[in-house]
Design an enzyme around this catalytic site. Structure first.
Site, mmCIF file in Angstrom:
data_model
loop_
_atom_site.group_PDB
_atom_site.id
_atom_site.type_symbol
_atom_site.label_atom_id
_atom_site.label_comp_id
_atom_site.label_asym_id
_atom_site.label_seq_id
_atom_site.Cartn_x
_atom_site.Cartn_y
_atom_site.Cartn_z
ATOM 1 N N GLY A 197 0.791 -1.223 0.000
ATOM 2 C CA GLY A 197 0.000 0.000 0.000
ATOM 3 C C GLY A 197 0.820 1.268 0.000
ATOM 4 O O GLY A 197 0.268 2.367 -0.088
ATOM 5 N N GLU A 246 -4.724 -1.221 7.002
ATOM 6 C CA GLU A 246 -5.986 -1.699 6.437
ATOM 7 C C GLU A 246 -6.483 -0.793 5.318
ATOM 8 O O GLU A 246 -6.896 -1.266 4.250
ATOM 9 C CB GLU A 246 -7.043 -1.790 7.541
ATOM 10 C CG GLU A 246 -8.393 -2.287 7.043
ATOM 11 C CD GLU A 246 -9.477 -2.182 8.100
ATOM 12 O OE1 GLU A 246 -10.434 -2.971 8.038
ATOM 13 O OE2 GLU A 246 -9.353 -1.286 8.965
ATOM 14 N N SER A 250 1.980 -7.878 9.238
ATOM 15 C CA SER A 250 3.212 -7.121 9.478
ATOM 16 C C SER A 250 4.414 -7.997 9.152
ATOM 17 O O SER A 250 4.398 -9.214 9.376
ATOM 18 C CB SER A 250 3.270 -6.685 10.949
ATOM 19 O OG SER A 250 4.558 -6.202 11.270
ATOM 20 N N LYS A 276 20.174 6.187 1.095
ATOM 21 C CA LYS A 276 20.522 6.559 2.477
ATOM 22 C C LYS A 276 21.232 5.428 3.215
ATOM 23 O O LYS A 276 21.728 5.618 4.321
ATOM 24 C CB LYS A 276 19.264 6.995 3.224
ATOM 25 C CG LYS A 276 18.681 8.289 2.665
ATOM 26 C CD LYS A 276 17.368 8.646 3.296
ATOM 27 C CE LYS A 276 16.826 9.953 2.706
ATOM 28 N NZ LYS A 276 16.590 9.874 1.245
ATOM 29 N N VAL A 323 9.560 15.341 -0.665
ATOM 30 C CA VAL A 323 9.327 16.750 -0.360
ATOM 31 C C VAL A 323 8.276 17.358 -1.291
ATOM 32 O O VAL A 323 7.682 18.383 -0.963
ATOM 33 C CB VAL A 323 10.627 17.579 -0.476
ATOM 34 C CG1 VAL A 323 11.641 17.138 0.546
ATOM 35 C CG2 VAL A 323 11.201 17.493 -1.886
ATOM 36 N N ARG A 350 17.761 18.331 9.932
ATOM 37 C CA ARG A 350 17.107 17.550 10.975
ATOM 38 C C ARG A 350 18.065 16.480 11.494
ATOM 39 O O ARG A 350 19.087 16.191 10.854
ATOM 40 C CB ARG A 350 15.840 16.905 10.415
ATOM 41 C CG ARG A 350 14.798 17.932 9.973
ATOM 42 C CD ARG A 350 13.669 17.303 9.186
ATOM 43 N NE ARG A 350 14.139 16.746 7.932
ATOM 44 C CZ ARG A 350 13.328 16.244 6.981
ATOM 45 N NH1 ARG A 350 12.026 16.228 7.184
ATOM 46 N NH2 ARG A 350 13.831 15.747 5.868
ATOM 47 N N GLU A 373 20.213 13.927 9.229
ATOM 48 C CA GLU A 373 20.060 14.287 7.818
ATOM 49 C C GLU A 373 21.404 14.690 7.215
ATOM 50 O O GLU A 373 22.181 15.419 7.810
ATOM 51 C CB GLU A 373 19.058 15.431 7.684
ATOM 52 C CG GLU A 373 18.644 15.698 6.256
ATOM 53 C CD GLU A 373 17.473 16.665 6.180
ATOM 54 O OE1 GLU A 373 16.644 16.507 5.278
ATOM 55 O OE2 GLU A 373 17.395 17.583 7.018
#
Length: 651
Positions: free
Chosen positions: A295, A321, A350, A418, A464, A555, A558
């Site tokens: 999803g 869901e 999960s 990352k 972003v 942040r 980051e």
């Protein structure tokens, strides 16, 4: 005098339609009379002449006949301030017939004033005066209306540009001041009275003609060409919009003057590379395919592309869901619309639940897995370290081990840039997830484990772009963490298509890296997005702009710059945008020891050990500061209770 004439015209503009027709009728009678008088005078070289009863009768016949012709040709039904070429042709035809009437009636009445010369002159004068009257009215009202229109430039002097100019000139909102085209052979030419300029004069025209926006009328060009045009428009400091695609125009879905904001994808300037169909179908067609995180942004796009490749069954594995419901409904519509026989099976679950994963894979006899389930938002994982580790590392381990036990043939992990020399927990957990698949790939020969690593995708839930669009709709400002921060970007459909093809190339433990093009500065992306949405950047140079940019600071965790490769060992593949990298990893037995230690630290909420293990593993993890987890300073009821509850949940 000029103001008096403008006052009269403005007053006439507000009159009832019937009154306007009466005025036009009176003016036509006057012009027909003047044309008749001048034609007789000019043909006799004397404007003073005697008039008899037959001459008056001839004038009456010509006058009434001319008026009747104007009615027959519907010249009083047209809205005079929108005169077209067709109206002028009709006026010329009416004048020609009126001239013939003048000649024939003169012969019948035997009047001395109605020879051939008189009839020809009358016809020419009538065409000139009647047509000229209508052109003057049209020209006046056009100039008055255009003063209230927004001034625009049309980029593209092709057929689409010409159609757009015609539509705009008859509309009430925009007026095309000029065409812009890169074809130097067109420079200086005119279309419908609108001059064509070369694109080198774009900035100059924007200033001289007080341009509000540039409208792109180039529907068939490539994304690279479109990016080049957008860059030129951006330098001119003006908003830009585009006409709909020709398919939407021809089908009637949209009109040519229903402008749209330029797609954010156009900022990349990357045209999609045709896929290798054999690679797309290899692990999917007639196979049972499972997508974890079905999803999410990438997961959902993978499902869209997979279902069109005709798997026998597509298993959607998702913890949310609502997201599961939404993607399942969309896929069923796709199947119905394209008469696809693939069965879509939505499963709630999960990746942290090993038993659930094992049951699903065994039940559906899964052949291929695309593991997209992960926590990917850097600040959120930084504040929730334990869940990031559990989901990204142990969730991947659960899925991989369940796949081995269930006899799955191919397992593809969706990774991120990352994970390369990470400075944040999210990147470190994804790098450990890569190590899990690399380690298992070196020992398991019955399943092909592979990793596909790429950067940000435009429009994803963590991107972003949706944030910027929301901030623009709210009037700004756009928040950027640092003026120098850069990121790699790719469209979601392109990323999903490349993931499928990369997975099909895998031999076991492969690390694939997607060609992301050049990195993009986030502040430049923000500035371009403001422009693409038809607005102006507000800054010191342009204090009257609508949207400003605010810098908020980096942040936790980051990085300013992202990388795609841990080492420098990279090779090409059969696909020009898919590379394969050779990177260090740990043998499975050695990695198992670290994973056990990490699991124990996770159960005990021992952040110092977690930090040590993540740094000891070949991740190149270099956190910029201490963990920012929200529970770091919170005291649990007792470590024993936490461990006991966690073990019961895992069991």
């Amino acid at each position: 005098m000029r103001n008096f004439i403008e006052l009269i015209f403005d007053k006439a503009f507000t009159l009832e339609r019937s009154t306007k027709k009466s005025i036009l009728f009176f003016l036509d009678v006057l012009l027909i009379s003047i044309s008749y008088y001048l034609s007789v005078g000019l043909s006799r070289n004397n404007i003073i002449f005697n008039v008899g009863i037959l001459d008056i009768s001839h004038y009456a016949i010509v006058l009434s006949g001319s008026i009747i012709l104007l009615y027959i040709f519907n010249l009083y039904r047209e809205v005079t301030r929108f005169v077209s070429l067709n109206v002028l042709v009709t006026t010329a035809t009416s004048s020609l017939l009126a001239g013939i009437l003048c000649f024939v009636s003169g012969l019948v009445l035997s009047t001395a004033y109605a020879g051939l010369a008189t009839s020809i002159i009358f016809s020419l004068l009538l065409c000139t005066t009647l047509g000229g009257l209508r052109l003057i009215i049209t020209s006046y009202f056009s100039s008055r209306l255009n003063t209230n229109k927004k001034h625009v430039l049309i980029y593209g002097a092709g057929s689409a540009g010409r159609q757009l100019a015609t539509s705009l000139m008859s509309g009430g909102e925009y007026f095309p001041m000029a065409f812009i085209d890169d074809d130097k052979s067109l420079e200086g030419a005119s279309i419908q009275g609108i001059k064509i300029y070369n694109s080198s004069k774009l900035k100059e025209l924007v200033s001289e003609k007080s341009i509000d926006r540039v409208l792109l009328a180039v529907p068939s060009i490539s994304r690279a060409e479109r990016k080049s045009i957008i860059n030129k428009v951006e330098k001119a400091g003006v908003a830009v919009q585009t006409i709909p695609g020709m398919t939407d125009i021809v089908s009637g879905k949209m009109k040519i003057d229903e402008f749209q904001n330029v797609d954010i994808e156009d900022l990349l300037g990357r045209d999609p590379v045709p896929p290798v169909q054999e690679l797309l179908e290899k692990d999917i067609r007639n196979n049972v395919v499972m997508v974890t995180g079905a999803g999410g942004s990438i997961g959902a796009e993978l499902c869209r592309q997979i279902v069109n490749l005709k798997p026998s069954v597509l298993v959607l594995y998702e913890i949310s869901e609502y997201n599961l419901y939404a993607v399942e409904q969309e896929l069923r519509i796709i199947c119905d619309s394209n008469s696809l026989d693939s069965k879509v099976k939505p499963v709630l679950g999960s990746v942290c639940d090993r038993f659930r994963l094992q049951s699903v894979m065994n039940h559906f006899e899964v052949d291929t897995i695309y593991h997209a389930a992960a926590y990917k938002h850097v600040p959120m994982v930084e504040l929730n370290v334990l869940e990031g580790i559990n989901n990204n590392i142990f969730g991947t381990l659960n899925a991989a081990m369940a796949a081995v036990d269930a006899g799955v043939k191919s397992f593809v992990l969706i990774s991120t840039d990352k994970a390369v020399r990470p400075t944040n927990v999210m990147g470190a957990t994804k790098r450990v997830a890569e190590l899990v698949l690399q380690g298992l790939g070196s020992t398991e020969s019955n399943i092909r484990f592979s990793i596909v690593r790429f950067g940000n995708v435009l429009g994803s839930s963590g991107s972003v772009v949706p944030l910027f669009k929301k901030q623009i709709r709210n009037g700004g400002p756009l928040t950027v963490t640092h003026p120098d921060i850069t990121r790699y970007f790719m469209t979601i459909p392109e990323a999903a298509q490349l993931v499928i093809q990369a997975g099909a190339m895998a031999k076991g433990g492969d690390v694939f890296v997607l060609d992301m093009g050049e990195p993009v500065k986030i502040v430049e992306l923000a500035e371009k997005l403001i422009l693409l949405m038809g607005l102006e950047l507000k800054n010191k140079e342009n204090p009257d702009g609508e949207i400003s940019i605010k810098y908020t600071g980096l942040r936790p965790g980051e990085k300013l710059f992202e990388e795609l490769l841990v080492g420098s060992n990279v090779e090409g593949t059969v696909h020009p945008r898919i590379m394969t990298a050779t990177e260090r990893y740990l043998p499975w037995k050695e990695l198992e020891n670290y994973l056990s230690k990490l699991k124990e630290a996770y159960l005990h909420k021992d952040y110092s050990v977690i930090r040590e293990v993540l740094r000891t593993l070949p991740t190149d993890f270099s956190p910029s500061e201490e963990f920012s987890d929200l529970l770091c300073e919170a005291a649990p009821r007792s470590n024993e209770n936490v461990i006991s509850m966690t073990k019961r949940r895992d069991t």
